[in-house]
Design a protein around this motif. Structure first.
Motif, short mmCIF file in Angstrom:
data_model
loop_
_atom_site.label_atom_id
_atom_site.label_comp_id
_atom_site.label_asym_id
_atom_site.label_seq_id
_atom_site.Cartn_x
_atom_site.Cartn_y
_atom_site.Cartn_z
N ARG A 70 0.83 -1.21 0.00
CA ARG A 70 0.00 0.00 0.00
C ARG A 70 0.86 1.26 0.00
N LEU A 71 1.90 1.27 0.84
CA LEU A 71 2.80 2.42 0.91
C LEU A 71 3.45 2.66 -0.45
N GLY A 72 3.96 1.60 -1.06
CA GLY A 72 4.59 1.72 -2.37
C GLY A 72 3.63 2.21 -3.43
N THR A 73 2.42 1.69 -3.42
CA THR A 73 1.42 2.11 -4.40
C THR A 73 1.08 3.59 -4.22
N GLY A 74 0.96 4.03 -2.99
CA GLY A 74 0.67 5.44 -2.72
C GLY A 74 1.79 6.36 -3.17
N MET A 98 8.36 7.89 -8.06
CA MET A 98 7.86 6.69 -8.73
C MET A 98 8.78 5.50 -8.46
N GLY A 99 10.08 5.72 -8.52
CA GLY A 99 11.02 4.65 -8.21
C GLY A 99 10.92 4.20 -6.76
N LEU A 100 10.84 5.16 -5.85
CA LEU A 100 10.67 4.82 -4.43
C LEU A 100 9.40 4.01 -4.20
N GLY A 101 8.34 4.38 -4.91
CA GLY A 101 7.08 3.67 -4.77
C GLY A 101 7.15 2.25 -5.32
N CYS A 102 7.85 2.07 -6.41
CA CYS A 102 7.99 0.73 -6.99
C CYS A 102 8.79 -0.21 -6.09
N ALA A 103 9.72 0.35 -5.35
CA ALA A 103 10.69 -0.45 -4.59
C ALA A 103 10.10 -1.55 -3.71
N PRO A 104 9.13 -1.29 -2.86
CA PRO A 104 8.69 -2.35 -1.95
C PRO A 104 7.66 -3.32 -2.54
N ILE A 105 7.08 -3.01 -3.67
CA ILE A 105 5.94 -3.80 -4.15
C ILE A 105 6.35 -5.21 -4.55
N TYR A 106 7.29 -5.34 -5.46
CA TYR A 106 7.70 -6.66 -5.97
C TYR A 106 8.17 -7.59 -4.84
N MET A 171 -6.57 -5.12 -7.30
CA MET A 171 -6.23 -6.53 -7.16
C MET A 171 -5.60 -6.80 -5.79
N HIS A 172 -4.78 -5.87 -5.33
CA HIS A 172 -4.20 -6.03 -4.00
C HIS A 172 -5.28 -6.00 -2.93
N GLN A 173 -6.22 -5.08 -3.06
CA GLN A 173 -7.32 -5.01 -2.09
C GLN A 173 -8.13 -6.29 -2.07
N ARG A 174 -8.29 -6.93 -3.23
CA ARG A 174 -9.07 -8.17 -3.29
C ARG A 174 -8.39 -9.32 -2.58
N ILE A 175 -7.08 -9.31 -2.50
CA ILE A 175 -6.40 -10.44 -1.84
C ILE A 175 -6.18 -10.21 -0.36
N ILE A 176 -6.31 -8.99 0.12
CA ILE A 176 -6.08 -8.72 1.54
C ILE A 176 -7.03 -9.49 2.46
N PRO A 177 -8.34 -9.46 2.22
CA PRO A 177 -9.22 -10.19 3.14
C PRO A 177 -8.98 -11.69 3.12
N GLY A 178 -8.41 -12.20 2.05
CA GLY A 178 -8.19 -13.64 1.91
C GLY A 178 -6.98 -14.12 2.70
N LYS A 179 -7.03 -14.01 4.00
CA LYS A 179 -5.90 -14.45 4.83
C LYS A 179 -5.87 -15.97 4.97
N HIS A 180 -6.89 -16.64 4.45
CA HIS A 180 -6.91 -18.10 4.50
C HIS A 180 -5.96 -18.66 3.46
N VAL A 181 -5.58 -19.91 3.62
CA VAL A 181 -4.69 -20.57 2.69
C VAL A 181 -5.52 -21.17 1.57
N GLN A 182 -5.17 -20.84 0.34
CA GLN A 182 -5.87 -21.39 -0.81
C GLN A 182 -5.32 -22.77 -1.10
N THR A 183 -6.19 -23.71 -1.42
CA THR A 183 -5.72 -25.08 -1.61
C THR A 183 -5.53 -25.46 -3.06
N SER A 184 -5.91 -24.60 -4.01
CA SER A 184 -5.68 -24.91 -5.41
C SER A 184 -5.43 -23.63 -6.19
N LEU A 185 -4.80 -23.79 -7.34
CA LEU A 185 -4.56 -22.63 -8.19
C LEU A 185 -5.78 -22.39 -9.02
#
Length: 185
Positions: A70-74, A98-106, A171-185
């Motif tokens: 989130r920090l990087g995106t902001g 922009m470079g500083l923002g990109c840094a932590p995301i990957y 897309m990042h926001q959509r995965i945040i609530p999913g703290k459960h472990v996914q069992t399949s791709l």
């Protein structure tokens, strides 16, 4: 959840690669910065990534992976918004941010993969994430030039960049609530 991380990686790598490859051309064509100066300023983007990755390593002691993303995106969005202002005098700050923002995301996305998908699936998910990343960094930079080619400008780059940034954040926001472990791709 795997689709969201792949889409997020696609968008992130499209943004990072495009910003790095087209920064100097953008400054020359849009902000009318002299070519020599624009080439030097484009290096600030990579300086921002380098410095940001070093600082991010320390910040991860206090900020979660999702917080780092989130920090990087902001920060990336702030740098992008600064580049929208007319004239080229503020380009240094925009590219550096922009470079500083990109840094932590990957690194944060990769680091969070085992906790999101479980140790048994993390390697497979990282492989799929890398595929999305490579597709984004391979396909999108040439696409940015296509809309501006006839006029020698970048008429759509702002819109395309903004769309990629928003999709990545969503897309990042959509995965945040999913703290459960996914069992399949």
């Amino acid at each position: 959840m795997a689709r969201e991380t792949v889409a997020m990686f696609f968008c992130y790598n499209a943004l990072e690669t495009t910003a790095g490859l087209w920064a100097s051309s953008y400054l020359v064509l849009v902000h009318k910065v002299p070519a020599e100066r624009a080439a030097a300023l484009a290096g600030l983007f990579y300086l921002g990534i380098t410095a940001g990755r070093a600082v991010s390593g320390f910040l991860t002691e206090w900020i979660s992976d999702d917080g780092m993303i989130r920090l990087g995106t902001g920060i990336l969005a702030a740098g992008f918004l600064i580049l929208l202002f007319p004239g080229g005098g503020h380009s240094q700050a925009g590219l550096l941010l922009m470079g500083l923002g990109c840094a932590p995301i990957y690194p944060s996305v990769i680091h969070s993969t085992p906790s999101r998908f479980g140790a048994e699936l993390s390697q497979a998910v990282i492989g799929v994430q890398m595929a999305g990343a490579y597709i984004g960094s391979s396909l999108m930079p040439p696409f940015f030039w296509i809309p501006g080619r006839p006029s020698g400008s970048f008429p759509c780059i702002h819109i395309i960049f903004l769309v990629l940034l928003v999709v990545m954040a969503l897309m990042h926001q959509r995965i945040i609530p999913g703290k459960h472990v996914q069992t399949s791709l």
